[in-house]
Design a protein around this motif. Structure first.
Motif, PDB file in Angstrom:
ATOM      1  N   LEU A  19       0.824  -1.211   0.000  1.00 42.64           N
ATOM      2  CA  LEU A  19       0.000   0.000   0.000  1.00 42.64           C
ATOM      3  C   LEU A  19       0.854   1.254   0.000  1.00 42.64           C
ATOM      4  O   LEU A  19       0.499   2.251  -0.645  1.00 42.64           O
ATOM      5  N   ASN A  20       1.958   1.232   0.711  1.00 40.82           N
ATOM      6  CA  ASN A  20       2.873   2.373   0.730  1.00 40.82           C
ATOM      7  C   ASN A  20       3.368   2.670  -0.683  1.00 40.82           C
ATOM      8  O   ASN A  20       3.326   3.819  -1.137  1.00 40.82           O
ATOM      9  N   ASP A  21       3.818   1.628  -1.363  1.00 40.39           N
ATOM     10  CA  ASP A  21       4.317   1.804  -2.728  1.00 40.39           C
ATOM     11  C   ASP A  21       3.217   2.278  -3.673  1.00 40.39           C
ATOM     12  O   ASP A  21       3.458   3.103  -4.553  1.00 40.39           O
ATOM     13  N   LEU A  22       2.009   1.753  -3.481  1.00 34.50           N
ATOM     14  CA  LEU A  22       0.885   2.164  -4.319  1.00 34.50           C
ATOM     15  C   LEU A  22       0.564   3.649  -4.112  1.00 34.50           C
ATOM     16  O   LEU A  22       0.349   4.376  -5.083  1.00 34.50           O
ATOM     17  N   ALA A  23       0.554   4.092  -2.877  1.00 34.52           N
ATOM     18  CA  ALA A  23       0.283   5.512  -2.601  1.00 34.52           C
ATOM     19  C   ALA A  23       1.344   6.399  -3.246  1.00 34.52           C
ATOM     20  O   ALA A  23       1.021   7.432  -3.843  1.00 34.52           O
ATOM     21  N   LEU A  24       2.596   6.000  -3.152  1.00 33.93           N
ATOM     22  CA  LEU A  24       3.674   6.777  -3.773  1.00 33.93           C
ATOM     23  C   LEU A  24       3.527   6.797  -5.297  1.00 33.93           C
ATOM     24  O   LEU A  24       3.721   7.836  -5.941  1.00 33.93           O
ATOM     25  N   LYS A  25       3.166   5.654  -5.871  1.00 31.12           N
ATOM     26  CA  LYS A  25       2.974   5.565  -7.316  1.00 31.12           C
ATOM     27  C   LYS A  25       1.824   6.475  -7.758  1.00 31.12           C
ATOM     28  O   LYS A  25       1.940   7.199  -8.745  1.00 31.12           O
ATOM     29  N   LEU A  26       0.714   6.415  -7.030  1.00 38.59           N
ATOM     30  CA  LEU A  26      -0.418   7.268  -7.367  1.00 38.59           C
ATOM     31  C   LEU A  26      -0.056   8.743  -7.248  1.00 38.59           C
ATOM     32  O   LEU A  26      -0.525   9.571  -8.035  1.00 38.59           O
ATOM     33  N   GLY A  27       0.792   9.069  -6.272  1.00 38.40           N
ATOM     34  CA  GLY A  27       1.248  10.444  -6.115  1.00 38.40           C
ATOM     35  C   GLY A  27       2.072  10.929  -7.290  1.00 38.40           C
ATOM     36  O   GLY A  27       2.066  12.111  -7.627  1.00 38.40           O
ATOM     37  N   LYS A  28       2.776  10.017  -7.939  1.00 39.73           N
ATOM     38  CA  LYS A  28       3.590  10.379  -9.109  1.00 39.73           C
ATOM     39  C   LYS A  28       2.778  10.410 -10.395  1.00 39.73           C
ATOM     40  O   LYS A  28       3.053  11.202 -11.288  1.00 39.73           O
ATOM     41  N   GLU A  29       1.792   9.506 -10.500  1.00 40.89           N
ATOM     42  CA  GLU A  29       1.125   9.291 -11.776  1.00 40.89           C
ATOM     43  C   GLU A  29      -0.258   9.932 -11.909  1.00 40.89           C
ATOM     44  O   GLU A  29      -0.865   9.858 -12.971  1.00 40.89           O
ATOM     45  N   THR A  30      -0.751  10.541 -10.846  1.00 39.28           N
ATOM     46  CA  THR A  30      -2.075  11.169 -10.917  1.00 39.28           C
ATOM     47  C   THR A  30      -1.985  12.614 -10.451  1.00 39.28           C
ATOM     48  O   THR A  30      -0.924  13.080 -10.031  1.00 39.28           O
ATOM     49  N   GLN A  31      -3.113  13.289 -10.466  1.00 40.58           N
ATOM     50  CA  GLN A  31      -3.145  14.677  -9.998  1.00 40.58           C
ATOM     51  C   GLN A  31      -3.130  14.767  -8.488  1.00 40.58           C
ATOM     52  O   GLN A  31      -3.025  15.850  -7.924  1.00 40.58           O
ATOM     53  N   PHE A  32      -3.245  13.634  -7.809  1.00 41.71           N
ATOM     54  CA  PHE A  32      -3.304  13.600  -6.354  1.00 41.71           C
ATOM     55  C   PHE A  32      -1.930  13.309  -5.759  1.00 41.71           C
ATOM     56  O   PHE A  32      -1.128  12.602  -6.350  1.00 41.71           O
ATOM     57  N   SER A  33      -1.681  13.840  -4.577  1.00 42.74           N
ATOM     58  CA  SER A  33      -0.408  13.592  -3.905  1.00 42.74           C
ATOM     59  C   SER A  33      -0.424  12.204  -3.256  1.00 42.74           C
ATOM     60  O   SER A  33      -1.489  11.594  -3.088  1.00 42.74           O
ATOM     61  N   ALA A  34       0.735  11.734  -2.875  1.00 40.53           N
ATOM     62  CA  ALA A  34       0.828  10.459  -2.166  1.00 40.53           C
ATOM     63  C   ALA A  34       0.067  10.527  -0.843  1.00 40.53           C
ATOM     64  O   ALA A  34      -0.590   9.562  -0.435  1.00 40.53           O
ATOM     65  N   LYS A  35       0.111  11.681  -0.181  1.00 42.46           N
ATOM     66  CA  LYS A  35      -0.634  11.840   1.067  1.00 42.46           C
ATOM     67  C   LYS A  35      -2.130  11.749   0.815  1.00 42.46           C
ATOM     68  O   LYS A  35      -2.861  11.120   1.578  1.00 42.46           O
ATOM     69  N   GLU A  36      -2.597  12.361  -0.254  1.00 40.57           N
ATOM     70  CA  GLU A  36      -4.016  12.274  -0.585  1.00 40.57           C
ATOM     71  C   GLU A  36      -4.417  10.833  -0.889  1.00 40.57           C
ATOM     72  O   GLU A  36      -5.502  10.384  -0.490  1.00 40.57           O
ATOM     73  N   ALA A  37      -3.564  10.104  -1.572  1.00 38.83           N
ATOM     74  CA  ALA A  37      -3.833   8.689  -1.843  1.00 38.83           C
ATOM     75  C   ALA A  37      -3.894   7.904  -0.537  1.00 38.83           C
ATOM     76  O   ALA A  37      -4.784   7.070  -0.340  1.00 38.83           O
TER      77      ALA A  37
END
Length: 72
Positions: A36-54
């Motif tokens: 989940l940590n890695d997924l949140a970081l990935k989403l923070g890089k690849e979407t308009q949302f930050s890793a914290k928001e994810a």
């Protein structure tokens, strides 16, 4: 330059706090939350949302009863 560094540290700490809260809700130690940590970081890089928001979204899902496998 110091303000930029302080902001990065604050952001990282805020992300870690969010992920710790997710771990607590799903009932796992933070060191076992790599997926989940890695997924949140990935989403923070690849979407308009930050890793914290994810991470905060993951927390909401966990509080709604979703398990780690479903969230990821």
């Amino acid at each position: 330059m110091a303000l930029l560094g302080a902001s990065a540290v604050k952001t990282a700490a805020s992300f870690e706090t969010s992920m710790t809260r997710v771990a607590g809700v799903v009932g796992k130690p933070i060191d076992q939350m790599t997926e989940l940590n890695d997924l949140a970081l990935k989403l923070g890089k690849e979407t308009q949302f930050s890793a914290k928001e994810a991470a905060e979204s993951m927390l909401g899902l966990a509080k709604s009863g979703f398990d780690e496998a479903t969230i990821s």
